[in-house]
Design a protein around this motif. Structure first.
Motif, PDB file in Angstrom:
ATOM      1  N   UNK A  23       0.826  -1.203   0.000  1.00  0.00           N
ATOM      2  CA  UNK A  23       0.000   0.000   0.000  1.00  0.00           C
ATOM      3  C   UNK A  23       0.867   1.262   0.000  1.00  0.00           C
ATOM      4  N   UNK A  24       0.346   2.352  -0.577  1.00  0.00           N
ATOM      5  CA  UNK A  24       1.048   3.627  -0.501  1.00  0.00           C
ATOM      6  C   UNK A  24       0.364   4.524   0.523  1.00  0.00           C
ATOM      7  N   UNK A  25       1.140   4.969   1.503  1.00  0.00           N
ATOM      8  CA  UNK A  25       0.622   5.857   2.545  1.00  0.00           C
ATOM      9  C   UNK A  25       0.750   7.312   2.063  1.00  0.00           C
ATOM     10  N   UNK A  26       0.002   7.626   1.031  1.00  0.00           N
ATOM     11  CA  UNK A  26      -0.030   8.974   0.480  1.00  0.00           C
ATOM     12  C   UNK A  26      -0.913   9.866   1.346  1.00  0.00           C
ATOM     13  N   UNK A  27      -0.907  11.145   1.066  1.00  0.00           N
ATOM     14  CA  UNK A  27      -1.789  12.059   1.798  1.00  0.00           C
ATOM     15  C   UNK A  27      -3.244  11.598   1.703  1.00  0.00           C
ATOM     16  N   UNK A  28      -3.705  11.294   0.484  1.00  0.00           N
ATOM     17  CA  UNK A  28      -5.099  10.878   0.314  1.00  0.00           C
ATOM     18  C   UNK A  28      -5.414   9.614   1.102  1.00  0.00           C
ATOM     19  N   UNK A  29      -4.478   8.674   1.118  1.00  0.00           N
ATOM     20  CA  UNK A  29      -4.729   7.396   1.784  1.00  0.00           C
ATOM     21  C   UNK A  29      -4.557   7.448   3.306  1.00  0.00           C
ATOM     22  N   UNK A  30      -4.012   8.556   3.806  1.00  0.00           N
ATOM     23  CA  UNK A  30      -3.847   8.719   5.258  1.00  0.00           C
ATOM     24  C   UNK A  30      -4.977   9.566   5.838  1.00  0.00           C
TER      25      UNK A  30
ATOM     26  N   UNK B 280      -8.904  23.203   8.066  1.00  0.00           N
ATOM     27  CA  UNK B 280      -7.846  24.146   7.696  1.00  0.00           C
ATOM     28  C   UNK B 280      -6.468  23.524   7.886  1.00  0.00           C
ATOM     29  N   UNK B 281      -6.322  22.768   8.976  1.00  0.00           N
ATOM     30  CA  UNK B 281      -5.048  22.098   9.253  1.00  0.00           C
ATOM     31  C   UNK B 281      -4.729  21.096   8.149  1.00  0.00           C
ATOM     32  N   UNK B 282      -5.726  20.334   7.734  1.00  0.00           N
ATOM     33  CA  UNK B 282      -5.541  19.340   6.672  1.00  0.00           C
ATOM     34  C   UNK B 282      -5.111  20.026   5.375  1.00  0.00           C
ATOM     35  N   UNK B 283      -5.694  21.174   5.084  1.00  0.00           N
ATOM     36  CA  UNK B 283      -5.320  21.916   3.871  1.00  0.00           C
ATOM     37  C   UNK B 283      -3.862  22.370   3.923  1.00  0.00           C
TER      38      UNK B 283
ATOM     39  N   UNK C  28       1.819  21.652   2.183  1.00  0.00           N
ATOM     40  CA  UNK C  28       3.224  21.473   2.551  1.00  0.00           C
ATOM     41  C   UNK C  28       3.780  20.169   1.985  1.00  0.00           C
ATOM     42  N   UNK C  29       2.976  19.123   1.950  1.00  0.00           N
ATOM     43  CA  UNK C  29       3.440  17.851   1.395  1.00  0.00           C
ATOM     44  C   UNK C  29       3.665  17.951  -0.114  1.00  0.00           C
TER      45      UNK C  29
ATOM     46  N   UNK D 208      20.203  13.814   6.722  1.00  0.00           N
ATOM     47  CA  UNK D 208      18.905  14.383   7.064  1.00  0.00           C
ATOM     48  C   UNK D 208      19.011  15.883   6.821  1.00  0.00           C
ATOM     49  N   UNK D 209      18.223  16.412   5.896  1.00  0.00           N
ATOM     50  CA  UNK D 209      18.397  17.791   5.457  1.00  0.00           C
ATOM     51  C   UNK D 209      17.566  18.780   6.275  1.00  0.00           C
ATOM     52  N   UNK D 210      17.860  20.058   6.109  1.00  0.00           N
ATOM     53  CA  UNK D 210      17.064  21.106   6.753  1.00  0.00           C
ATOM     54  C   UNK D 210      15.629  21.075   6.250  1.00  0.00           C
ATOM     55  N   UNK D 211      15.447  20.752   4.987  1.00  0.00           N
ATOM     56  CA  UNK D 211      14.097  20.646   4.417  1.00  0.00           C
ATOM     57  C   UNK D 211      13.308  19.540   5.095  1.00  0.00           C
ATOM     58  N   UNK D 212      13.980  18.424   5.357  1.00  0.00           N
ATOM     59  CA  UNK D 212      13.330  17.338   6.093  1.00  0.00           C
ATOM     60  C   UNK D 212      12.936  17.822   7.495  1.00  0.00           C
ATOM     61  N   UNK D 213      13.851  18.493   8.142  1.00  0.00           N
ATOM     62  CA  UNK D 213      13.625  18.947   9.518  1.00  0.00           C
ATOM     63  C   UNK D 213      12.399  19.858   9.600  1.00  0.00           C
ATOM     64  N   UNK D 214      12.222  20.709   8.599  1.00  0.00           N
ATOM     65  CA  UNK D 214      11.112  21.664   8.606  1.00  0.00           C
ATOM     66  C   UNK D 214       9.740  20.985   8.576  1.00  0.00           C
ATOM     67  N   UNK D 215       9.692  19.740   8.112  1.00  0.00           N
ATOM     68  CA  UNK D 215       8.394  19.079   7.967  1.00  0.00           C
ATOM     69  C   UNK D 215       8.098  18.056   9.060  1.00  0.00           C
TER      70      UNK D 215
END
Length: 330
Positions: free
Chosen positions: A157-164, A190-193, A198-199, A275-282
């Motif tokens: 299975x893919x744990x994509x945004x839609x599937x989560x 609003x949080x989900x949006x 961001x994803x 592990x990048x700064x971009x990863x850290x931000x999310x």
């Protein structure tokens, strides 16, 4: 979702026959979640001979389950990690198809029993130490899937945004949580949006997305000395690497020591992979998404004792996390 325990107990008995264990062992229920999990014990000595997982019909296909077995074997053979190896039945197969009294076919597997105990969420010092090991362990899993040429061939299975938490959530709709109010739902929409936006910006690359465990919560970790063993790969699939960090914080997101756990996890992870700064931000984005995924899971498992207990005060905690998330990214 409901379970007929008499039915599952009968399926457990029939599964033991598939392994030739019916005269020696017995199966005792230990966990009821997406599946029914039993401890397989020697009737006379009490020795633990394995762990039986009975999949509920429709949750996984046979191909998906065989893919899980392939990954487990690869991990044990080509990494320093310890995971529970599956056992073969009398027919030489790992997955046993058992017809229940209801006529349904249940996919069952017995894995070896691994000694150890789950981390104690009330012991902060130990948790911080263990999360460093967990970060390193998680990175080994991610690295192994990057270099194994069989990863892309797995049917998982893919744990994509839609599937989560989006349009097609596998664990149900977070909006159906019993204590959800119209105001709370509106705020969380609003949080989900924000999460979705961001994803999309974060994207899916070979460095941040791949085969993951997807459910590294404390109950799926076994501690023995300084070693962490990982169990229950039932939800493994393709997703963002950070989902493995977020899942490790399941049900403890509000604990004041969570930032320490995250830092410890990162220090362990970076010993193996960058592990990048971009990863850290999310990181907060994935923690918030996981919290909403768990909200859906709790809402669809209210008949379960643990789920009912965890649901007490859940909405208050979820809204606190959501308000903090909106302050950060809203």
């Amino acid at each position: 979702m409901t379970f007929d325990m008499d039915l599952f107990n009968k399926v457990a008995e029939l599964t033991l026959e598939k392994y030739g264990l019916q005269d020696k062992d017995e199966a005792k229920l230990i966990v009821l979640s997406e599946n029914a999990t039993y401890m397989v014990k020697d009737r006379k000595t009490g020795e633990k001979d394995g762990v039986l997982r009975i999949g509920r019909p429709g949750y996984h296909t046979l191909n998906e389950l065989n893919s899980e077995m392939k990954w487990l074997k690869q991990i044990n053979e080509y990494t320093p990690l310890v995971v529970a190896n599956p056992k073969k039945g009398l027919n030489g197969e790992y997955i046993q198809n058992v017809q229940g009294p209801d006529g349904e076919i249940y996919n069952c597997v017995i894995t070896e029993f691994l000694p150890g105990s789950a981390p104690d969420e009330n012991n902060e010092d130990q948790m911080v130490k263990q999360f460093k090991y967990l970060g390193e362990t998680t990175a080994y899993l991610h690295r192994q899937t990057e270099i194994w040429n069989g990863t892309a061939k797995l049917d998982r299975y893919e744990w994509s945004f839609d599937n989560v938490i989006g349009a097609t959530p596998k664990w149900g709709d977070w909006r159906n949580f019993p204590d959800m109010t119209p105001d709370a739902q509106h705020f969380l929409e609003d949080i989900v949006s924000i999460i979705e936006k961001r994803l999309k910006r974060y994207g899916k690359t070979s460095n941040n997305f791949g085969l993951i465990h997807a459910d590294l919560r404390l109950a799926n970790l076994l501690i023995e000395g300084d070693q962490i063993k990982v169990i229950d790969f039932d939800d493994c699939g393709f997703g963002w690497h950070l989902q493995d960090l977020a899942s490790a914080l399941s049900f403890i997101e509000e604990k004041p020591y969570v930032p320490k756990l995250v830092n410890a996890w990162l220090s362990g992870y970076k010993k193996v992979l960058p592990f990048t700064d971009t990863d850290f931000e999310e990181i907060d984005t994935f923690i918030m998404m996981r919290r909403l995924q768990l909200t859906a899971w709790l809402g669809s498992h209210q008949q379960s004792g643990p789920a009912a207990e965890l649901s007490v005060g859940w909405m208050n905690g979820t809204m606190e996390l959501a308000e903090r998330y909106k302050r950060l990214f809203g």
